[in-house]
Enzyme design. Structure first.
Site: not given
Length: 345
Positions: A153, A209, A299
């Site tokens: 996301d 992911h 990040s």
């Protein structure tokens, strides 16, 4: 007082003064002061939610004067030490009281997460690494290994080459794949690779992911600093991505050749963590599988494909050329594999 002590005191004064001034002005904590982004789900163009304090600090920290000061490494040391302290605070029970305000400020939909009840999180750090509930992020074409998916996301830009990436988005003078992975041979393997750059803000879900299905070929962790990864910072001359702490995987695939996945820490990130089972060469991974997570802070993730191996989705390419980020979610389509004959082997 020496020059080093003076500069550290100056950084601290500017930081404290901005916090005080903007608190007195009662400016919106969650105003749309960030970089321009297009929400892929709604098609709405907006600016990212970002505290005005952060925006002003970025402008002050990342400018030609500060870039010159950075040659002394004092700025990065100051940010590094501040990040360590902040991370320690977020792991204490007292930090639990911050969760509700944070959720309300950024409008986080807790129905997407498990547990959804914020009282179940003992510390802010526990909340920060919260997990999606099953089914909250469907994976695009889950059984098609020739399609790649969004890894976090986040806000993403995509470019067909490192050259184009440096021209439009990442302006640090030392940005190359070789410097990113600290490996000459691996860097050459991804010469002028296609690049997807994902940037996560503190309010985002901070697990990441796999973009592809394949087999882990290599793992490495590289120590480093904790610079901001905001576009203002990325477009300065400070070498952000090749200076920050990072960990990476090389994933061997049938349709894309080798794929490089680099998780990069930033301000207030205490740990860049790849799950232990995926640190072993030979481990299998399927696109959409969780690879690891960041602890508190903003990040960034770089996913690099060998030259000619992927055709990124056209909407992502078009907006990236306009320097507009696309707000995306885990599992959305990223692109399709090009025919094998077009890949670097």
């Amino acid at each position: 007082m020496g020059v080093s002590d003076f500069l550290r005191s100056l950084f601290h004064f500017v930081d404290s003064f901005l916090n005080f001034l903007l608190a007195r002005c009662h400016l919106s904590a969650n105003g749309e002061y960030g970089w321009k982004s297009l929400d892929r789900k709604t098609g709405k163009l907006m600016r990212e939610q970002q505290p005005l304090t952060k925006k002003l600090k970025l402008i002050l920290l990342f400018n030609p004067l500060t870039e010159w000061i950075d040659t002394t490494h004092l700025m990065r040391l100051w940010i590094h030490n501040k990040s360590i302290r902040k991370g320690e605070e977020e792991g204490t029970p007292a930090s639990h009281s911050q969760i509700k305000t944070f959720v309300d400020t950024y409008g986080i939909n807790m129905d997407d997460f498990e547990p959804s009840d914020i009282e179940k999180y003992k510390t802010f750090e526990d909340f920060f690494v919260r997990a999606h509930r099953p089914g909250a992020r469907p994976i695009h074409d889950p059984d098609d290994p020739a399609s790649a998916v969004v890894v976090a996301d986040s806000r993403v830009v995509t470019y067909d080459s490192v050259t184009e990436t440096k021209k439009l988005w990442i302006k640090g003078t030392d940005f190359t794949i070789t410097n990113l992975v600290m490996d000459t041979q691996l860097g050459a393997h991804f010469a002028d690779a296609a690049v997807a750059s994902f940037r996560l803000s503190p309010q985002d879900y901070h697990r990441y992911h796999s973009p592809v299905t394949g087999t882990v070929k290599a793992f490495r962790s590289v120590p480093g600093d904790y610079y901001q990864v905001d576009p203002i910072a990325l477009q300065s001359a400070v070498n952000i991505l090749t200076s920050n702490a990072r960990s990476y995987l090389v994933i061997e695939t049938e349709h894309f050749g080798d794929v490089l996945f680099v998780a990069i820490g930033a301000t207030n990130v205490g740990t860049v963590r790849i799950h232990e089972k995926l640190q072993q060469p030979g481990s299998k991974v399927k696109k959409g599988d969780e690879i690891g997570y960041f602890q508190f802070g903003g990040s960034s993730i770089i996913v690099a494909f060998q030259k000619g191996a992927i055709k990124f989705d056209q909407d992502l390419l078009d907006l990236s050329k306009q320097k507009i980020q696309v707000s995306v979610e885990v599992g959305m389509s990223l692109g399709k594999a090009n025919p094998l004959k077009k890949k670097v082997t």
